[in-house]
Motif scaffolding. Sequence first.
Motif, PDB file in Angstrom:
ATOM      1  N   THR A  82       0.855  -1.181   0.000  1.00  0.00           N
ATOM      2  CA  THR A  82       0.000   0.000   0.000  1.00  0.00           C
ATOM      3  C   THR A  82       0.889   1.227   0.000  1.00  0.00           C
ATOM      4  OG1 THR A  82      -1.679  -1.187   1.250  1.00  0.00           O
ATOM      5  CG2 THR A  82      -1.841   1.209   1.231  1.00  0.00           C
ATOM      6  N   GLY A  83       0.546   2.207  -0.832  1.00  0.00           N
ATOM      7  CA  GLY A  83       1.298   3.452  -0.885  1.00  0.00           C
ATOM      8  C   GLY A  83       0.368   4.636  -0.734  1.00  0.00           C
ATOM      9  N   LEU A  84       0.861   5.685  -0.087  1.00  0.00           N
ATOM     10  CA  LEU A  84       0.120   6.933   0.060  1.00  0.00           C
ATOM     11  C   LEU A  84       0.890   8.047  -0.615  1.00  0.00           C
ATOM     12  CD1 LEU A  84      -0.819   6.850   3.855  1.00  0.00           C
ATOM     13  CD2 LEU A  84      -2.301   6.363   1.925  1.00  0.00           C
ATOM     14  N   LEU A  85       0.168   8.958  -1.246  1.00  0.00           N
ATOM     15  CA  LEU A  85       0.800  10.085  -1.926  1.00  0.00           C
ATOM     16  C   LEU A  85      -0.020  11.331  -1.651  1.00  0.00           C
ATOM     17  CD1 LEU A  85       2.862  11.216  -4.022  1.00  0.00           C
ATOM     18  CD2 LEU A  85       1.140  10.715  -5.760  1.00  0.00           C
ATOM     19  N   THR A  86       0.676  12.391  -1.302  1.00  0.00           N
ATOM     20  CA  THR A  86       0.013  13.679  -1.155  1.00  0.00           C
ATOM     21  C   THR A  86       0.905  14.744  -1.760  1.00  0.00           C
ATOM     22  OG1 THR A  86      -1.198  15.094   0.387  1.00  0.00           O
ATOM     23  CG2 THR A  86       0.942  14.305   1.108  1.00  0.00           C
ATOM     24  N   VAL A  87       0.278  15.801  -2.215  1.00  0.00           N
ATOM     25  CA  VAL A  87       1.004  16.907  -2.836  1.00  0.00           C
ATOM     26  C   VAL A  87       0.592  18.197  -2.138  1.00  0.00           C
ATOM     27  CG1 VAL A  87       1.393  18.197  -4.966  1.00  0.00           C
ATOM     28  CG2 VAL A  87       1.054  15.722  -5.059  1.00  0.00           C
ATOM     29  N   HIS A  88       1.583  18.979  -1.748  1.00  0.00           N
ATOM     30  CA  HIS A  88       1.323  20.297  -1.175  1.00  0.00           C
ATOM     31  C   HIS A  88       2.578  21.129  -1.316  1.00  0.00           C
ATOM     32  CE1 HIS A  88       0.167  23.443   1.651  1.00  0.00           C
ATOM     33  NE2 HIS A  88      -1.083  23.016   1.446  1.00  0.00           N
ATOM     34  N   ARG A  89       2.411  22.430  -1.468  1.00  0.00           N
ATOM     35  CA  ARG A  89       3.577  23.323  -1.610  1.00  0.00           C
ATOM     36  C   ARG A  89       4.459  23.294  -0.371  1.00  0.00           C
ATOM     37  NH1 ARG A  89       3.420  27.597  -5.525  1.00  0.00           N
ATOM     38  NH2 ARG A  89       1.605  27.316  -6.860  1.00  0.00           N
ATOM     39  N   ASP A  90       3.843  23.131   0.771  1.00  0.00           N
ATOM     40  CA  ASP A  90       4.580  23.118   2.035  1.00  0.00           C
ATOM     41  C   ASP A  90       4.822  21.662   2.460  1.00  0.00           C
ATOM     42  OD1 ASP A  90       5.524  23.294   4.636  1.00  0.00           O
ATOM     43  OD2 ASP A  90       4.019  24.773   5.264  1.00  0.00           O
ATOM     44  N   PRO A  91       6.082  21.221   2.465  1.00  0.00           N
ATOM     45  CA  PRO A  91       6.366  19.829   2.845  1.00  0.00           C
ATOM     46  C   PRO A  91       5.867  19.477   4.242  1.00  0.00           C
ATOM     47  CG  PRO A  91       8.317  20.849   1.894  1.00  0.00           C
ATOM     48  CD  PRO A  91       7.296  21.938   2.069  1.00  0.00           C
ATOM     49  N   ALA A  92       5.814  20.426   5.143  1.00  0.00           N
ATOM     50  CA  ALA A  92       5.321  20.144   6.497  1.00  0.00           C
ATOM     51  C   ALA A  92       3.832  19.815   6.473  1.00  0.00           C
ATOM     52  CB  ALA A  92       5.588  21.333   7.416  1.00  0.00           C
ATOM     53  N   VAL A  93       3.073  20.528   5.638  1.00  0.00           N
ATOM     54  CA  VAL A  93       1.644  20.248   5.504  1.00  0.00           C
ATOM     55  C   VAL A  93       1.452  18.868   4.867  1.00  0.00           C
ATOM     56  CG1 VAL A  93      -0.508  20.951   4.369  1.00  0.00           C
ATOM     57  CG2 VAL A  93       0.978  22.677   5.414  1.00  0.00           C
ATOM     58  N   ALA A  94       2.230  18.577   3.821  1.00  0.00           N
ATOM     59  CA  ALA A  94       2.139  17.264   3.167  1.00  0.00           C
ATOM     60  C   ALA A  94       2.451  16.158   4.169  1.00  0.00           C
ATOM     61  CB  ALA A  94       3.090  17.204   1.975  1.00  0.00           C
ATOM     62  N   SER A  95       3.489  16.351   4.961  1.00  0.00           N
ATOM     63  CA  SER A  95       3.875  15.344   5.952  1.00  0.00           C
ATOM     64  C   SER A  95       2.772  15.162   6.995  1.00  0.00           C
ATOM     65  CB  SER A  95       5.181  15.763   6.625  1.00  0.00           C
ATOM     66  OG  SER A  95       5.593  14.797   7.547  1.00  0.00           O
ATOM     67  N   HIS A  96       2.172  16.251   7.446  1.00  0.00           N
ATOM     68  CA  HIS A  96       1.083  16.176   8.428  1.00  0.00           C
ATOM     69  C   HIS A  96      -0.108  15.417   7.852  1.00  0.00           C
ATOM     70  CE1 HIS A  96      -1.649  17.262  11.622  1.00  0.00           C
ATOM     71  NE2 HIS A  96      -2.497  17.714  10.708  1.00  0.00           N
ATOM     72  N   ARG A  97      -0.437  15.694   6.591  1.00  0.00           N
ATOM     73  CA  ARG A  97      -1.557  14.999   5.946  1.00  0.00           C
ATOM     74  C   ARG A  97      -1.294  13.502   5.829  1.00  0.00           C
ATOM     75  NH1 ARG A  97      -3.496  19.073   1.088  1.00  0.00           N
ATOM     76  NH2 ARG A  97      -4.523  20.591   2.462  1.00  0.00           N
ATOM     77  N   LEU A  98      -0.073  13.161   5.467  1.00  0.00           N
ATOM     78  CA  LEU A  98       0.279  11.742   5.390  1.00  0.00           C
ATOM     79  C   LEU A  98       0.176  11.076   6.757  1.00  0.00           C
ATOM     80  CD1 LEU A  98       3.311  11.670   2.940  1.00  0.00           C
ATOM     81  CD2 LEU A  98       1.051  10.696   2.573  1.00  0.00           C
ATOM     82  N   GLN A  99       0.685  11.749   7.783  1.00  0.00           N
ATOM     83  CA  GLN A  99       0.642  11.163   9.122  1.00  0.00           C
ATOM     84  C   GLN A  99      -0.799  10.986   9.589  1.00  0.00           C
ATOM     85  OE1 GLN A  99       3.263   9.834  10.931  1.00  0.00           O
ATOM     86  NE2 GLN A  99       1.459   8.981  11.934  1.00  0.00           N
ATOM     87  N   SER A 100      -1.670  11.940   9.279  1.00  0.00           N
ATOM     88  CA  SER A 100      -3.082  11.813   9.651  1.00  0.00           C
ATOM     89  C   SER A 100      -3.712  10.599   8.982  1.00  0.00           C
ATOM     90  CB  SER A 100      -3.853  13.073   9.271  1.00  0.00           C
ATOM     91  OG  SER A 100      -3.383  14.167   9.997  1.00  0.00           O
ATOM     92  N   HIS A 101      -3.379  10.401   7.701  1.00  0.00           N
ATOM     93  CA  HIS A 101      -3.925   9.254   6.973  1.00  0.00           C
ATOM     94  C   HIS A 101      -3.333   7.947   7.515  1.00  0.00           C
ATOM     95  CE1 HIS A 101      -5.463   7.765   2.811  1.00  0.00           C
ATOM     96  NE2 HIS A 101      -5.858   6.993   3.782  1.00  0.00           N
ATOM     97  N   THR A 125       9.946  12.239   1.521  1.00  0.00           N
ATOM     98  CA  THR A 125       9.445  13.543   1.088  1.00  0.00           C
ATOM     99  C   THR A 125      10.291  14.016  -0.079  1.00  0.00           C
ATOM    100  OG1 THR A 125       8.751  14.109   3.334  1.00  0.00           O
ATOM    101  CG2 THR A 125       9.016  15.928   1.785  1.00  0.00           C
ATOM    102  N   PHE A 126       9.608  14.327  -1.185  1.00  0.00           N
ATOM    103  CA  PHE A 126      10.266  14.900  -2.356  1.00  0.00           C
ATOM    104  C   PHE A 126       9.881  16.361  -2.433  1.00  0.00           C
ATOM    105  CE2 PHE A 126       9.589  10.434  -3.396  1.00  0.00           C
ATOM    106  CZ  PHE A 126      10.871  10.058  -3.771  1.00  0.00           C
ATOM    107  N   THR A 127      10.844  17.228  -2.656  1.00  0.00           N
ATOM    108  CA  THR A 127      10.554  18.650  -2.760  1.00  0.00           C
ATOM    109  C   THR A 127      11.521  19.287  -3.749  1.00  0.00           C
ATOM    110  OG1 THR A 127      10.360  20.729  -1.532  1.00  0.00           O
ATOM    111  CG2 THR A 127      12.051  19.180  -0.786  1.00  0.00           C
ATOM    112  N   THR A 128      11.053  20.380  -4.344  1.00  0.00           N
ATOM    113  CA  THR A 128      11.927  21.152  -5.236  1.00  0.00           C
ATOM    114  C   THR A 128      12.571  22.311  -4.465  1.00  0.00           C
ATOM    115  OG1 THR A 128      10.061  22.506  -5.940  1.00  0.00           O
ATOM    116  CG2 THR A 128      10.627  20.581  -7.313  1.00  0.00           C
TER     117      THR A 128
END
Length: 132
Positions: A82-101, A125-128
């Motif tokens: 199972t894999g989870l993917l989220t996209v957000h400009r702020d990596p901290a927000v993306a990480s929080h969303r993943l942790q919630s899921h 976490t991948f970021t530009t």
Amino acid sequence: MLHIGLLYKLKYTLPGPYYLLLQSYLTDCYFQVRYKGMCSDCYEVRSGVPEGSVLGPLLYFLFTADLPTTDYNNIATFADDTGLLTVHRDPAVASHRLQSHLTLLHNWFILWKIRVNLAKATHVTFTTRRVT
């Protein structure tokens, strides 16, 4: 009784005759390991779906059809991965969303008595953005 969670879901998903057929299919299954001409004792299969069987993917799909989802994450499954993917400009927000899921999934795994192989679990976490 073995396969309790799977049989529970099948009973409330399928018509009675199909449930009874699959219950019979999953009951009294045993496995044995053969290595270099030597055979182990027979052991009862207590969970999972028969690997390599035609029905295996369908049974796995029926069992995992109610995996928790969110509006901001994508979930992908293949076989027992199972894999989870989220996209957000702020990596901290993306990480929080993943942790919630992941918390939702953790509770679902506990409910259905699924053990997670923590050695295979990772968060990337991948970021530009350049982190300084």
